[in-house]
Design a protein around this motif. Structure first.
Motif, PDB file in Angstrom:
ATOM      1  N   MET A   8      -9.453   5.781  -3.005  1.00  0.00           N
ATOM      2  CA  MET A   8      -8.224   6.559  -2.866  1.00  0.00           C
ATOM      3  C   MET A   8      -7.174   5.787  -2.066  1.00  0.00           C
ATOM      4  SD  MET A   8      -8.485   9.235  -4.617  1.00  0.00           S
ATOM      5  CE  MET A   8      -7.101  10.168  -4.043  1.00  0.00           C
ATOM      6  N   LEU A   9      -7.582   5.133  -0.982  1.00  0.00           N
ATOM      7  CA  LEU A   9      -6.650   4.341  -0.186  1.00  0.00           C
ATOM      8  C   LEU A   9      -6.102   3.164  -0.983  1.00  0.00           C
ATOM      9  CD1 LEU A   9      -8.300   4.331   3.352  1.00  0.00           C
ATOM     10  CD2 LEU A   9      -6.239   5.516   2.624  1.00  0.00           C
ATOM     11  N   LEU A  10      -6.961   2.524  -1.763  1.00  0.00           N
ATOM     12  CA  LEU A  10      -6.522   1.417  -2.605  1.00  0.00           C
ATOM     13  C   LEU A  10      -5.541   1.909  -3.664  1.00  0.00           C
ATOM     14  CD1 LEU A  10      -6.735  -1.570  -3.294  1.00  0.00           C
ATOM     15  CD2 LEU A  10      -8.644  -0.995  -4.809  1.00  0.00           C
ATOM     16  N   ALA A  11      -5.844   3.037  -4.275  1.00  0.00           N
ATOM     17  CA  ALA A  11      -4.934   3.602  -5.278  1.00  0.00           C
ATOM     18  C   ALA A  11      -3.602   3.976  -4.644  1.00  0.00           C
ATOM     19  CB  ALA A  11      -5.578   4.825  -5.931  1.00  0.00           C
ATOM     20  N   LEU A  12      -3.624   4.527  -3.441  1.00  0.00           N
ATOM     21  CA  LEU A  12      -2.396   4.879  -2.735  1.00  0.00           C
ATOM     22  C   LEU A  12      -1.592   3.627  -2.403  1.00  0.00           C
ATOM     23  CD1 LEU A  12      -0.666   7.056  -1.367  1.00  0.00           C
ATOM     24  CD2 LEU A  12      -2.021   6.668   0.706  1.00  0.00           C
ATOM     25  N   LEU A  13      -2.245   2.592  -1.934  1.00  0.00           N
ATOM     26  CA  LEU A  13      -1.564   1.341  -1.603  1.00  0.00           C
ATOM     27  C   LEU A  13      -0.927   0.724  -2.847  1.00  0.00           C
ATOM     28  CD1 LEU A  13      -0.924  -0.855   0.485  1.00  0.00           C
ATOM     29  CD2 LEU A  13      -3.066  -1.949  -0.178  1.00  0.00           C
ATOM     30  N   ILE A  14      -1.648   0.700  -3.926  1.00  0.00           N
ATOM     31  CA  ILE A  14      -1.108   0.156  -5.179  1.00  0.00           C
ATOM     32  C   ILE A  14       0.076   0.994  -5.655  1.00  0.00           C
ATOM     33  CG2 ILE A  14      -1.633  -0.217  -7.629  1.00  0.00           C
ATOM     34  CD1 ILE A  14      -4.469  -1.046  -6.732  1.00  0.00           C
ATOM     35  N   SER A  15      -0.030   2.305  -5.540  1.00  0.00           N
ATOM     36  CA  SER A  15       1.064   3.181  -5.952  1.00  0.00           C
ATOM     37  C   SER A  15       2.316   2.944  -5.112  1.00  0.00           C
ATOM     38  CB  SER A  15       0.649   4.646  -5.825  1.00  0.00           C
ATOM     39  OG  SER A  15      -0.453   4.923  -6.642  1.00  0.00           O
ATOM     40  N   VAL A  16       2.152   2.776  -3.810  1.00  0.00           N
ATOM     41  CA  VAL A  16       3.290   2.533  -2.924  1.00  0.00           C
ATOM     42  C   VAL A  16       3.939   1.194  -3.253  1.00  0.00           C
ATOM     43  CG1 VAL A  16       3.921   2.074  -0.517  1.00  0.00           C
ATOM     44  CG2 VAL A  16       2.472   4.023  -1.074  1.00  0.00           C
ATOM     45  N   VAL A  17       3.142   0.168  -3.495  1.00  0.00           N
ATOM     46  CA  VAL A  17       3.685  -1.156  -3.843  1.00  0.00           C
ATOM     47  C   VAL A  17       4.443  -1.096  -5.161  1.00  0.00           C
ATOM     48  CG1 VAL A  17       3.039  -3.504  -4.513  1.00  0.00           C
ATOM     49  CG2 VAL A  17       2.009  -2.467  -2.495  1.00  0.00           C
ATOM     50  N   ILE A  18       3.881  -0.427  -6.156  1.00  0.00           N
ATOM     51  CA  ILE A  18       4.556  -0.305  -7.452  1.00  0.00           C
ATOM     52  C   ILE A  18       5.854   0.482  -7.308  1.00  0.00           C
ATOM     53  CG2 ILE A  18       4.382   0.775  -9.739  1.00  0.00           C
ATOM     54  CD1 ILE A  18       1.414  -0.037  -9.729  1.00  0.00           C
ATOM     55  N   LEU A  19       5.829   1.548  -6.528  1.00  0.00           N
ATOM     56  CA  LEU A  19       7.025   2.348  -6.294  1.00  0.00           C
ATOM     57  C   LEU A  19       8.106   1.518  -5.581  1.00  0.00           C
ATOM     58  CD1 LEU A  19       8.379   5.144  -6.464  1.00  0.00           C
ATOM     59  CD2 LEU A  19       7.398   5.615  -4.211  1.00  0.00           C
TER      60      LEU A  19
END
Length: 100
Positions: A8-19
């Motif tokens: 979940m933390l990895l998915a959140l980090l990837i989402s923030v970077v993409i955003l």
């Protein structure tokens, strides 16, 4: 459970970077403006308010970073004597006929 939290933390980090990348690319569009060039830059540089590469206020404004406290800035804003509170000459007005 621990593995799930990592995912979940990895998915959140990837989402923030993409955003962040998406926003960065989006604001590079011409509709958000560019740095002035050519005739526009020359007109800006001829402005009497343009000094040392930036615009200067006509009226000095208190800065919090210059050692002024918030209270002193508000005190000055609310109670200091101001010059020219009324116009010197009459303000022109044009009566508009809204039916035409």
């Amino acid at each position: 459970m621990k593995r799930w939290v990592r995912k979940m933390l990895l998915a959140l980090l990837i989402s923030v970077v993409i955003l962040a990348l998406g926003i960065g690319l989006y604001i590079q569009q011409p509709k958000f403006g560019t740095l002035p060039q050519g005739a526009r830059l020359e007109r800006i540089e001829r402005s009497p308010n343009y000094v040392n590469g930036q615009f200067q206020n006509l009226v000095p404004t208190p800065q919090f970073s210059e050692g002024n406290s918030t209270v002193s800035v508000w005190w000055y804003f609310l109670f200091a004597k101001k010059e020219r509170l009324a116009p010197i000459a009459s303000i022109p007005a044009v009566k508009t006929d809204l039916k035409t």
